[in-house]
Design an enzyme around this catalytic site. Sequence first.
Site, mmCIF file in Angstrom:
data_model
loop_
_atom_site.group_PDB
_atom_site.id
_atom_site.type_symbol
_atom_site.label_atom_id
_atom_site.label_comp_id
_atom_site.label_asym_id
_atom_site.label_seq_id
_atom_site.Cartn_x
_atom_site.Cartn_y
_atom_site.Cartn_z
ATOM 1 N N LYS A 120 0.779 -1.190 -0.177
ATOM 2 C CA LYS A 120 -0.063 -0.106 0.059
ATOM 3 C C LYS A 120 0.909 1.207 -0.025
ATOM 4 C CE LYS A 120 -4.343 -1.865 0.137
ATOM 5 N NZ LYS A 120 -3.985 -3.306 0.338
HETATM 6 C C1 PLP Z 1 -9.968 -2.988 -2.156
HETATM 7 C C2 PLP Z 1 -9.639 -3.606 -1.045
HETATM 8 N N1 PLP Z 1 -10.466 -3.827 -0.154
HETATM 9 C C3 PLP Z 1 -9.852 -4.466 1.124
HETATM 10 C C4 PLP Z 1 -8.617 -4.734 1.236
HETATM 11 C C5 PLP Z 1 -8.049 -5.632 2.602
HETATM 12 O O1 PLP Z 1 -7.187 -4.732 3.272
HETATM 13 P P1 PLP Z 1 -6.465 -6.041 4.132
HETATM 14 O O2 PLP Z 1 -5.366 -6.730 3.416
HETATM 15 O O3 PLP Z 1 -5.358 -4.912 4.891
HETATM 16 O O4 PLP Z 1 -7.247 -6.723 5.392
HETATM 17 C C6 PLP Z 1 -7.602 -4.644 0.323
HETATM 18 C C7 PLP Z 1 -6.221 -4.929 0.428
HETATM 19 O O5 PLP Z 1 -5.422 -5.642 0.179
HETATM 20 C C8 PLP Z 1 -8.038 -3.917 -0.876
HETATM 21 O O6 PLP Z 1 -7.189 -3.699 -2.055
#
Ligand code: PLP
Length: 376
Positions: free
Chosen positions: A188
Amino acid sequence: MTGRPPARLHEQIPLAQPLLGDAEERAVRDVLRSGQLSLGPRLPAFERAFSARLGIGHASAVSSGTAGLHLALRAAGVSDGDEVVTSPFSFVASANAAIYERARPVFADIDPRTLNLDPQAAAAAITDRTTAILPVHIFGYPADLPAFEALGLPIVEDACEALGAVHADGTAVGGRGHPAAFGFYANKQLTTGEGGIVTTADAGVKARIDSERNQGRAPDMGWLDHDRLGFNYRLSDIACAIGLAQLERLDDMLADRARVAASYREALADIEGLELPCEDAGGDRRGWFVFVVQLPRGCDRDATIGALREQGVQSKPYLPAIHLMSFYRETFGHREGEFPICEDVAARSVALPFFPELTAGQIERVAAALRAVLHR
Ligand SMILES: Cc1ncc(COP(=O)(O)O)c(C=O)c1O
Protein backbone atom coordinates in the site's frame (compact mmCIF):
# COMPACT_ATOMS: atom_id res chain seq x y z
CA MET A 1 32.05 -26.64 -14.58
CA THR A 2 33.16 -23.51 -12.78
CA GLY A 3 30.63 -23.94 -9.96
CA ARG A 4 29.31 -20.46 -10.69
CA PRO A 5 25.50 -20.12 -10.83
CA PRO A 6 24.22 -19.51 -14.37
CA ALA A 7 24.10 -15.81 -15.19
CA ARG A 8 20.54 -14.56 -15.21
CA LEU A 9 19.60 -12.78 -18.36
CA HIS A 10 17.45 -10.26 -16.50
CA GLU A 11 17.04 -9.17 -12.93
CA GLN A 12 13.43 -9.75 -11.97
CA ILE A 13 11.43 -6.54 -11.56
CA PRO A 14 9.06 -7.23 -8.66
CA LEU A 15 5.41 -6.21 -8.61
CA ALA A 16 5.72 -4.18 -5.43
CA GLN A 17 8.44 -3.19 -3.01
CA PRO A 18 7.69 -1.52 0.32
CA LEU A 19 9.72 1.63 0.99
CA LEU A 20 10.96 1.47 4.59
CA GLY A 21 14.14 2.99 5.94
CA ASP A 22 16.09 4.39 8.85
CA ALA A 23 13.18 6.41 10.25
CA GLU A 24 11.00 3.30 10.56
CA GLU A 25 13.91 1.36 12.08
CA ARG A 26 14.47 4.05 14.72
CA ALA A 27 10.75 4.24 15.44
CA VAL A 28 10.51 0.49 15.99
CA ARG A 29 13.62 0.47 18.20
CA ASP A 30 12.12 3.22 20.37
CA VAL A 31 8.94 1.20 20.88
CA LEU A 32 10.86 -1.96 21.69
CA ARG A 33 12.83 -0.08 24.34
CA SER A 34 9.75 1.67 25.72
CA GLY A 35 8.21 -1.56 26.93
CA GLN A 36 4.77 -0.52 25.61
CA LEU A 37 4.27 -2.74 22.63
CA SER A 38 0.51 -2.40 22.38
CA LEU A 39 -2.14 0.07 23.57
CA GLY A 40 0.65 2.55 24.24
CA PRO A 41 1.06 6.20 23.20
CA ARG A 42 1.82 5.53 19.51
CA LEU A 43 -1.73 4.32 18.90
CA PRO A 44 -3.51 7.64 19.62
CA ALA A 45 -0.57 9.56 18.13
CA PHE A 46 -0.91 7.68 14.84
CA GLU A 47 -4.69 8.07 14.85
CA ARG A 48 -4.46 11.81 15.47
CA ALA A 49 -1.80 12.32 12.78
CA PHE A 50 -3.78 10.28 10.25
CA SER A 51 -7.11 12.01 10.88
CA ALA A 52 -5.44 15.45 10.82
CA ARG A 53 -3.88 14.62 7.47
CA LEU A 54 -7.32 13.77 6.02
CA GLY A 55 -9.08 16.69 7.70
CA ILE A 56 -11.53 14.44 9.55
CA GLY A 57 -12.45 14.30 13.21
CA HIS A 58 -11.51 10.77 14.19
CA ALA A 59 -9.59 7.65 13.26
CA SER A 60 -9.39 4.20 14.84
CA ALA A 61 -6.37 2.07 13.98
CA VAL A 62 -7.10 -1.64 13.50
CA SER A 63 -5.23 -4.80 12.56
CA SER A 64 -6.12 -4.75 8.84
CA GLY A 65 -8.24 -3.06 6.21
CA THR A 66 -10.59 -6.03 6.37
CA ALA A 67 -11.02 -5.61 10.13
CA GLY A 68 -11.73 -1.93 9.50
CA LEU A 69 -14.43 -2.74 6.94
CA HIS A 70 -16.00 -5.26 9.31
CA LEU A 71 -16.20 -2.83 12.23
CA ALA A 72 -17.34 0.03 9.97
CA LEU A 73 -20.23 -2.07 8.64
CA ARG A 74 -21.22 -3.02 12.20
CA ALA A 75 -21.13 0.66 13.15
CA ALA A 76 -23.37 1.43 10.16
CA GLY A 77 -25.92 -1.01 11.61
CA VAL A 78 -25.52 -3.83 9.09
CA SER A 79 -26.72 -7.15 10.49
CA ASP A 80 -28.44 -10.46 9.82
CA GLY A 81 -30.42 -10.61 6.56
CA ASP A 82 -29.48 -7.10 5.42
CA GLU A 83 -28.17 -6.26 1.97
CA VAL A 84 -25.09 -4.19 1.23
CA VAL A 85 -24.75 -2.87 -2.31
CA THR A 86 -21.15 -2.99 -3.48
CA SER A 87 -18.75 -3.48 -6.37
CA PRO A 88 -17.90 -6.88 -7.86
CA PHE A 89 -14.61 -5.39 -9.09
CA SER A 90 -12.66 -5.22 -5.86
CA PHE A 91 -10.46 -7.23 -3.57
CA VAL A 92 -12.65 -9.95 -2.07
CA ALA A 93 -12.47 -8.46 1.45
CA SER A 94 -14.94 -5.67 0.66
CA ALA A 95 -17.74 -8.15 -0.04
CA ASN A 96 -16.65 -10.66 2.62
CA ALA A 97 -16.99 -8.01 5.33
CA ALA A 98 -20.78 -7.94 4.81
CA ILE A 99 -20.97 -11.73 5.06
CA TYR A 100 -19.22 -11.64 8.46
CA GLU A 101 -22.39 -9.96 9.73
CA ARG A 102 -24.62 -12.48 7.91
CA ALA A 103 -25.63 -9.76 5.44
CA ARG A 104 -25.67 -10.33 1.68
CA PRO A 105 -23.35 -8.42 -0.62
CA VAL A 106 -25.47 -7.29 -3.57
CA PHE A 107 -23.31 -6.45 -6.55
CA ALA A 108 -23.92 -3.83 -9.21
CA ASP A 109 -21.85 -3.19 -12.32
CA ILE A 110 -19.01 -0.72 -12.60
CA ASP A 111 -18.29 2.41 -14.57
CA PRO A 112 -16.09 1.42 -17.54
CA ARG A 113 -13.90 4.54 -17.20
CA THR A 114 -13.18 4.70 -13.47
CA LEU A 115 -13.80 0.96 -12.78
CA ASN A 116 -15.68 2.06 -9.63
CA LEU A 117 -19.20 1.03 -8.63
CA ASP A 118 -21.63 2.78 -11.02
CA PRO A 119 -24.03 4.93 -8.94
CA GLN A 120 -26.95 4.29 -11.33
CA ALA A 121 -26.44 0.55 -11.25
CA ALA A 122 -26.12 0.73 -7.45
CA ALA A 123 -29.39 2.67 -7.20
CA ALA A 124 -31.13 0.01 -9.27
CA ALA A 125 -29.87 -2.71 -6.90
CA ILE A 126 -31.37 -1.13 -3.76
CA THR A 127 -34.23 -3.03 -2.12
CA ASP A 128 -36.08 -2.55 1.15
CA ARG A 129 -33.45 -4.77 2.79
CA THR A 130 -30.52 -2.56 1.75
CA THR A 131 -28.94 -1.05 4.85
CA ALA A 132 -25.70 0.31 3.41
CA ILE A 133 -23.80 1.10 0.25
CA LEU A 134 -20.14 0.14 0.15
CA PRO A 135 -18.31 1.93 -2.67
CA VAL A 136 -14.69 0.95 -3.27
CA HIS A 137 -12.15 3.53 -4.44
CA ILE A 138 -10.59 1.00 -6.72
CA PHE A 139 -6.93 1.42 -7.68
CA GLY A 140 -6.97 4.70 -5.73
CA TYR A 141 -9.45 6.48 -8.01
CA PRO A 142 -12.18 8.34 -6.04
CA ALA A 143 -15.61 6.73 -6.24
CA ASP A 144 -18.45 9.14 -7.04
CA LEU A 145 -19.39 9.83 -3.41
CA PRO A 146 -21.72 12.77 -4.10
CA ALA A 147 -23.87 10.46 -6.28
CA PHE A 148 -23.95 7.76 -3.58
CA GLU A 149 -24.72 10.32 -0.88
CA ALA A 150 -27.75 11.42 -2.93
CA LEU A 151 -29.19 7.90 -2.52
CA GLY A 152 -29.78 8.65 1.18
CA LEU A 153 -28.49 5.38 2.68
CA PRO A 154 -25.62 4.86 5.16
CA ILE A 155 -22.29 4.62 3.36
CA VAL A 156 -19.16 2.70 4.31
CA GLU A 157 -16.17 3.46 2.10
CA ASP A 158 -13.54 0.93 1.12
CA ALA A 159 -10.58 3.30 0.86
CA CYS A 160 -8.02 0.52 1.35
CA GLU A 161 -6.32 1.37 -1.96
CA ALA A 162 -6.91 5.11 -1.92
CA LEU A 163 -4.68 6.95 0.52
CA GLY A 164 -3.84 10.31 -1.04
CA ALA A 165 -6.87 10.42 -3.35
CA VAL A 166 -8.94 13.60 -3.42
CA HIS A 167 -12.54 14.27 -4.48
CA ALA A 168 -13.42 17.05 -6.91
CA ASP A 169 -14.65 19.29 -4.08
CA GLY A 170 -11.27 19.09 -2.37
CA THR A 171 -12.22 16.63 0.39
CA ALA A 172 -9.74 13.82 0.90
CA VAL A 173 -11.01 10.33 0.15
CA GLY A 174 -11.93 9.10 3.62
CA GLY A 175 -12.52 12.66 4.77
CA ARG A 176 -16.23 13.08 3.99
CA GLY A 177 -17.47 11.75 7.31
CA HIS A 178 -18.70 8.24 6.46
CA PRO A 179 -16.70 5.47 8.05
CA ALA A 180 -13.88 4.76 5.59
CA ALA A 181 -11.44 1.86 5.91
CA PHE A 182 -7.81 2.14 4.79
CA GLY A 183 -5.37 -0.77 4.56
CA PHE A 184 -1.65 -0.80 5.35
CA TYR A 185 -0.57 -4.11 3.84
CA ALA A 186 2.97 -4.13 2.43
CA ASN A 187 2.03 -3.04 -1.11
CA LYS A 188 0.00 0.00 0.00
CA GLN A 189 0.88 3.71 -0.29
CA LEU A 190 1.63 3.62 3.45
CA THR A 191 2.49 0.33 5.09
CA THR A 192 2.77 -1.02 8.61
CA GLY A 193 3.30 -4.58 7.30
CA GLU A 194 -0.29 -5.42 8.18
CA GLY A 195 -2.75 -2.90 9.51
CA GLY A 196 -5.59 -0.55 8.80
CA ILE A 197 -7.53 2.44 10.07
CA VAL A 198 -11.12 3.65 9.99
CA THR A 199 -11.79 7.37 9.65
CA THR A 200 -15.08 8.91 10.72
CA ALA A 201 -16.62 12.26 11.59
CA ASP A 202 -18.73 10.64 14.32
CA ALA A 203 -17.28 10.36 17.83
CA GLY A 204 -19.84 7.65 18.62
CA VAL A 205 -18.63 5.51 15.72
CA LYS A 206 -15.03 5.99 16.88
CA ALA A 207 -15.96 4.94 20.43
CA ARG A 208 -17.76 1.83 19.18
CA ILE A 209 -14.91 0.78 16.89
CA ASP A 210 -12.32 1.43 19.61
CA SER A 211 -14.28 -0.87 21.91
CA GLU A 212 -15.03 -3.60 19.35
CA ARG A 213 -11.43 -3.81 18.14
CA ASN A 214 -10.50 -4.55 21.74
CA GLN A 215 -12.86 -7.37 22.76
CA GLY A 216 -15.75 -5.03 23.46
CA ARG A 217 -14.08 -3.45 26.41
CA ALA A 218 -15.78 -0.46 28.02
CA PRO A 219 -14.29 2.96 27.21
CA ASP A 220 -12.62 3.25 30.64
CA MET A 221 -10.65 0.14 29.62
CA GLY A 222 -11.69 -1.69 32.78
CA TRP A 223 -10.54 -5.28 32.55
CA LEU A 224 -13.67 -6.74 34.01
CA ASP A 225 -16.40 -5.14 31.99
CA HIS A 226 -16.83 -6.15 28.36
CA ASP A 227 -20.15 -4.51 27.62
CA ARG A 228 -20.54 -5.72 24.02
CA LEU A 229 -19.27 -8.40 21.66
CA GLY A 230 -15.81 -7.54 20.42
CA PHE A 231 -12.83 -8.86 18.51
CA ASN A 232 -9.08 -8.68 18.70
CA TYR A 233 -8.51 -6.24 15.87
CA ARG A 234 -5.89 -4.16 17.69
CA LEU A 235 -2.90 -2.61 15.90
CA SER A 236 0.32 -2.85 17.91
CA ASP A 237 2.36 0.20 18.91
CA ILE A 238 5.18 -1.23 16.80
CA ALA A 239 2.95 -0.96 13.72
CA CYS A 240 1.66 2.48 14.76
CA ALA A 241 5.23 3.74 15.12
CA ILE A 242 6.01 2.54 11.58
CA GLY A 243 2.82 4.23 10.41
CA LEU A 244 3.82 7.52 12.03
CA ALA A 245 7.23 7.39 10.36
CA GLN A 246 5.61 6.58 7.01
CA LEU A 247 3.14 9.45 7.39
CA GLU A 248 6.07 11.87 7.74
CA ARG A 249 7.14 11.14 4.19
CA LEU A 250 3.83 10.22 2.66
CA ASP A 251 3.84 13.26 0.36
CA ASP A 252 7.17 12.23 -1.13
CA MET A 253 6.09 8.61 -1.55
CA LEU A 254 2.83 9.66 -3.22
CA ALA A 255 4.69 12.05 -5.51
CA ASP A 256 7.08 9.25 -6.50
CA ARG A 257 4.16 6.94 -7.28
CA ALA A 258 2.57 9.66 -9.43
CA ARG A 259 5.89 10.17 -11.22
CA VAL A 260 6.17 6.43 -11.96
CA ALA A 261 2.59 6.40 -13.25
CA ALA A 262 3.25 9.37 -15.54
CA SER A 263 6.37 7.66 -16.94
CA TYR A 264 4.41 4.45 -17.58
CA ARG A 265 1.72 6.45 -19.36
CA GLU A 266 4.29 7.88 -21.71
CA ALA A 267 6.19 4.62 -22.21
CA LEU A 268 3.04 2.60 -23.00
CA ALA A 269 1.16 5.21 -25.03
CA ASP A 270 1.99 3.70 -28.44
CA ILE A 271 0.85 0.13 -27.75
CA GLU A 272 -2.24 -0.38 -29.84
CA GLY A 273 -5.35 -1.62 -28.06
CA LEU A 274 -3.77 -1.41 -24.60
CA GLU A 275 -5.99 0.50 -22.15
CA LEU A 276 -4.27 2.49 -19.42
CA PRO A 277 -5.71 3.58 -16.05
CA CYS A 278 -8.10 6.51 -16.56
CA GLU A 279 -6.68 9.99 -16.21
CA ASP A 280 -7.92 12.26 -13.45
CA ALA A 281 -11.05 14.08 -14.59
CA GLY A 282 -13.53 16.63 -13.27
CA GLY A 283 -11.27 17.55 -10.34
CA ASP A 284 -11.05 14.02 -8.86
CA ARG A 285 -7.47 13.00 -8.14
CA ARG A 286 -6.17 9.46 -7.88
CA GLY A 287 -3.90 8.35 -5.04
CA TRP A 288 -1.66 6.02 -7.03
CA PHE A 289 -1.68 2.45 -5.70
CA VAL A 290 -1.16 0.08 -8.64
CA PHE A 291 -0.65 0.46 -12.38
CA VAL A 292 -3.21 -1.84 -13.98
CA VAL A 293 -3.57 -2.05 -17.75
CA GLN A 294 -6.27 -3.81 -19.74
CA LEU A 295 -4.81 -5.96 -22.49
CA PRO A 296 -6.12 -5.63 -26.05
CA ARG A 297 -9.21 -7.74 -26.68
CA GLY A 298 -8.47 -11.23 -27.94
CA CYS A 299 -5.06 -11.35 -26.28
CA ASP A 300 -4.19 -14.40 -24.15
CA ARG A 301 -3.64 -12.94 -20.70
CA ASP A 302 -2.02 -15.97 -19.05
CA ALA A 303 0.40 -16.36 -21.96
CA THR A 304 1.22 -12.64 -21.75
CA ILE A 305 1.94 -12.86 -18.03
CA GLY A 306 4.10 -15.96 -18.62
CA ALA A 307 6.04 -14.27 -21.44
CA LEU A 308 6.62 -11.18 -19.29
CA ARG A 309 7.95 -13.40 -16.50
CA GLU A 310 10.45 -14.92 -18.93
CA GLN A 311 11.66 -11.40 -19.63
CA GLY A 312 12.11 -10.73 -15.91
CA VAL A 313 8.93 -8.71 -15.42
CA GLN A 314 6.50 -9.76 -12.73
CA SER A 315 2.82 -9.09 -13.37
CA LYS A 316 -0.49 -10.59 -12.29
CA PRO A 317 -4.16 -10.73 -13.17
CA TYR A 318 -5.72 -8.01 -11.05
CA LEU A 319 -8.53 -8.07 -10.09
CA PRO A 320 -10.70 -11.13 -10.66
CA ALA A 321 -14.46 -10.51 -10.48
CA ILE A 322 -15.68 -11.35 -6.98
CA HIS A 323 -19.05 -12.77 -8.02
CA LEU A 324 -17.32 -15.39 -10.21
CA MET A 325 -15.11 -16.72 -7.42
CA SER A 326 -16.07 -20.26 -6.45
CA PHE A 327 -17.24 -19.36 -2.94
CA TYR A 328 -19.54 -16.66 -4.34
CA ARG A 329 -20.84 -18.86 -7.15
CA GLU A 330 -21.61 -21.68 -4.74
CA THR A 331 -23.04 -19.56 -1.93
CA PHE A 332 -25.04 -17.02 -3.94
CA GLY A 333 -25.51 -18.76 -7.31
CA HIS A 334 -23.70 -16.14 -9.35
CA ARG A 335 -22.94 -16.84 -13.02
CA GLU A 336 -21.11 -15.25 -15.95
CA GLY A 337 -22.96 -12.45 -17.67
CA GLU A 338 -24.44 -10.76 -14.60
CA PHE A 339 -22.06 -7.79 -14.60
CA PRO A 340 -20.68 -7.58 -18.14
CA ILE A 341 -18.52 -4.47 -17.70
CA CYS A 342 -16.83 -5.87 -14.62
CA GLU A 343 -16.34 -9.26 -16.26
CA ASP A 344 -14.79 -7.75 -19.38
CA VAL A 345 -12.41 -5.57 -17.36
CA ALA A 346 -11.53 -8.37 -14.92
CA ALA A 347 -10.68 -10.73 -17.80
CA ARG A 348 -8.22 -8.29 -19.38
CA SER A 349 -6.58 -6.59 -16.39
CA VAL A 350 -2.91 -7.01 -15.58
CA ALA A 351 -1.00 -5.25 -12.79
CA LEU A 352 2.51 -4.18 -13.78
CA PRO A 353 5.42 -3.60 -11.37
CA PHE A 354 4.62 -0.44 -9.42
CA PHE A 355 6.37 1.14 -6.44
CA PRO A 356 7.92 4.52 -5.63
CA GLU A 357 11.50 3.54 -6.38
CA LEU A 358 10.86 2.03 -9.81
CA THR A 359 13.50 3.62 -12.04
CA ALA A 360 13.11 5.11 -15.52
CA GLY A 361 15.21 2.21 -16.84
CA GLN A 362 12.98 -0.40 -15.24
CA ILE A 363 9.86 1.31 -16.60
CA GLU A 364 11.42 1.25 -20.07
CA ARG A 365 12.22 -2.45 -19.65
CA VAL A 366 8.63 -3.24 -18.63
CA ALA A 367 7.27 -1.25 -21.58
CA ALA A 368 9.67 -2.86 -24.05
CA ALA A 369 8.84 -6.34 -22.76
CA LEU A 370 5.09 -5.73 -22.98
CA ARG A 371 5.41 -4.24 -26.47
CA ALA A 372 7.46 -7.23 -27.65
CA VAL A 373 5.09 -9.77 -26.11
CA LEU A 374 1.97 -8.14 -27.55
CA HIS A 375 3.45 -7.75 -31.03
CA ARG A 376 4.49 -11.39 -31.26
C1 PLP B 1 -10.00 -2.83 -2.16
C2 PLP B 1 -9.48 -3.52 -0.94
N1 PLP B 1 -10.33 -3.78 0.06
C3 PLP B 1 -9.92 -4.38 1.18
C4 PLP B 1 -8.61 -4.78 1.36
C5 PLP B 1 -8.24 -5.52 2.59
O1 PLP B 1 -7.19 -4.94 3.30
P1 PLP B 1 -6.27 -5.87 4.23
O2 PLP B 1 -5.48 -6.76 3.35
O3 PLP B 1 -5.43 -4.87 4.98
O4 PLP B 1 -7.18 -6.62 5.15
C6 PLP B 1 -7.67 -4.50 0.35
C7 PLP B 1 -6.26 -4.84 0.51
O5 PLP B 1 -5.61 -5.65 0.04
C8 PLP B 1 -8.13 -3.89 -0.85
O6 PLP B 1 -7.27 -3.67 -1.85
